[in-house]
Design an enzyme around this catalytic site. Structure first.
Site: not given
Length: 506
Positions: A300, A270-271, A274
């Site tokens: 997101e 997830h990060e 980003h």
């Protein structure tokens, strides 16, 4: 707009200087969340406050505003989406909003949120919401005042003005309609899954997984999908996040649980999503609109796409599973790939948002959207918040938390003053599914690429269609341009159904 070059250069210099000060404050806050001694908290609040106040003064100076107005008034044959026009348009928009906030209020918010995060962290560890409540009350009062000031003359509510910082031009009425429709579809899907003939065995993910092995494995996966460790790093914190401290300095942070393998791995994916967005922005425009993300909804979309559309797909695990078994042996020696893949795609109402499955995740967001809006409106008090939190979870997900730590204290956002941020997660989920569908059509055999561990074509597609544009287009325009249609929930619901129906057999 035929730009006055000297004026344009002056504006850019001042914006870059403000960005430099902001990046220093961000660096101090990264250090606070990763390694700062506990006793240093009070002075750190003063340090961060000084940096943010200095940046605010630069962004709201009268001469700077006059220059931006002069540039805005100049006729132009350039495209409204060109780098120069977008720079003037977005900086002028920022100036108009920021000028409504007195420097003293900016300092107060900065100090309150640095202290608030420290208070939240301690309260969460102690499972004691009452210890955090005074800090939260102060933050809400300050953010409400900021929202009211920014809303003046715009026709927006205070909450909408706060949302505007994260998702420009977002309106409560429109979001509420979108979210209500999504809730209906998700509730129906979750009901089908709950009554399905097959259910996954998630106990295999609760075995004893060495944290050191998880660290090395997560770094390996982040690098494989495209996160550039020459321009970034991976660390640990109490709540995963991503922050960019310079044009070649992106920090991603995750957390690991010894008895829950998905936490660290999917938190890292997830990060990393980003981070890859940040690394895909044009470094020569750092500190200016063409070099910054357009909205948090689009931000997101990048994290959720890599976490879910990629990371929870069967082709991804056909590439990675042999290495996973080798890394976590003997824990996974007896587990077949299909069993593992089913387990990581479990749909089960749960308490923790960041560990929620794809189908129930947005229900967590809808709860927070309603609660934080009421907090800013003043129709929900801080003292009422824990009970209302549990009531919403019981009503929406059929569960409630026995502890504050797993309930109202689980997220860092409100302690950091990020009111209006939560809705962007769901907007990101919608955009992720829609962008991924478009990428698959244009790239062809995406499944084959994933099975061979080839992620560069997808990353390059995102670079060309999302990252390189910075804030020259709105988020809605980026989605429209990349996919050929407006943002909708149809792709997400279809994506979830296509993935989960064969697994559960409903």
């Amino acid at each position: 707009m035929t730009l006055h070059q000297s004026v344009f250069e002056s504006v850019c210099r001042q914006a870059r200087e403000a960005a430099l000060l902001t990046s220093i404050a961000d660096t101090l806050e990264w250090d606070e969340r990763t390694g700062m001694p506990l006793a240093a908290g009070e002075y750190r609040a003063e340090q961060v406050s000084m940096m943010r106040a200095s940046a605010h003064r630069l962004r709201t100076s009268g001469q700077y505003g006059e220059q931006l107005q002069q540039l805005s008034d100049t006729a132009s044959d350039e495209s409204v989406h060109s780098d120069t026009v977008a720079t003037v348009r977005e900086l002028h928009r920022d100036w108009q909003r920021d000028c409504k906030l007195p420097t003293e209020l900016v300092e107060q918010i900065s100090q309150a949120t640095v202290r608030g995060q420290q208070s939240w962290d301690a309260a969460r560890k102690a499972n004691d919401f009452a210890a955090f409540a005074p800090a939260l009350s102060k933050i809400i009062d300050l953010k409400r005042e900021a929202g009211q000031r920014m809303a003046e003359g715009t026709g927006r509510s205070a909450y909408e003005a706060l949302m505007d910082e994260y998702e420009p031009d977002a309106r409560v009425e429109s979001l509420t309609q979108t979210f209500d429709d999504l809730r209906t579809s998700l509730t129906k899907l979750i009901h089908s899954i709950r009554n399905a003939p097959r259910q996954p065995n998630v106990d295999i993910l609760k075995r004893d997984f060495c944290v050191d092995a998880q660290r090395q494995f997560s770094r390996r996966v982040a690098a494989a999908v495209g996160f550039d460790f020459a321009r970034g790093r991976l660390d640990e914190t109490s709540h995963p996040f991503c922050t960019t401290l310079g044009p070649n300095d992106c920090r991603i942070l995750t957390r690991y649980q010894r008895n829950w393998l998905p936490a660290g791995l999917f938190g890292t994916l997830h990060e990393a999503g980003h981070g890859m967005y940040e690394q895909g922005l044009r470094t020569e425009w750092f500190g200016l609109p063409p070099g910054r993300y357009v909205s948090l909804g689009i931000h997101e979309s990048q994290s959720r796409l890599w976490e879910n559309q990629v990371g929870r797909s069967l082709p991804f695990w056909r590439w990675l599973y042999a290495e996973t078994q080798s890394t976590f042996s003997p824990q996974l020696d007896d587990i077949e790939l299909d069993t593992f893949h089913f387990a990581i795609n479990q749909v089960q109402p749960s308490l923790i948002r960041v560990e929620a499955d794809e189908a129930t995740y947005n229900l967590h967001i809808l709860i927070r959207f309603e609660l934080e809006r009421r907090l800013i409106e003043g129709t929900l008090s801080v003292n009422e918040l824990p009970d209302e939190w549990n009531s919403q979870y019981q009503s929406c997900l059929g569960i409630h938390s026995e502890t504050d730590a797993d309930g109202v204290l689980q997220d860092v956002h409100w302690s950091a003053g990020l009111f209006g941020y939560f809705p962007t997660y769901t907007l990101g989920n919608l955009a992720a599914a829609q962008l991924f569908d478009a990428a698959k059509k244009q790239l062809g055999d995406v499944d084959g690429l994933f099975q061979r561990g080839e992620f560069q074509p997808l990353l390059e597609w995102l670079r060309q269609n999302v990252h390189r544009h910075g804030a020259c287009y709105t988020g809605e325009q980026l989605v429209q341009n990349a996919t050929g249609e407006p943002l909708s929930a149809d792709h997400l619901i279809r994506d979830l159904t296509d993935k989960l129906q064969p697994l559960y057999g409903f």
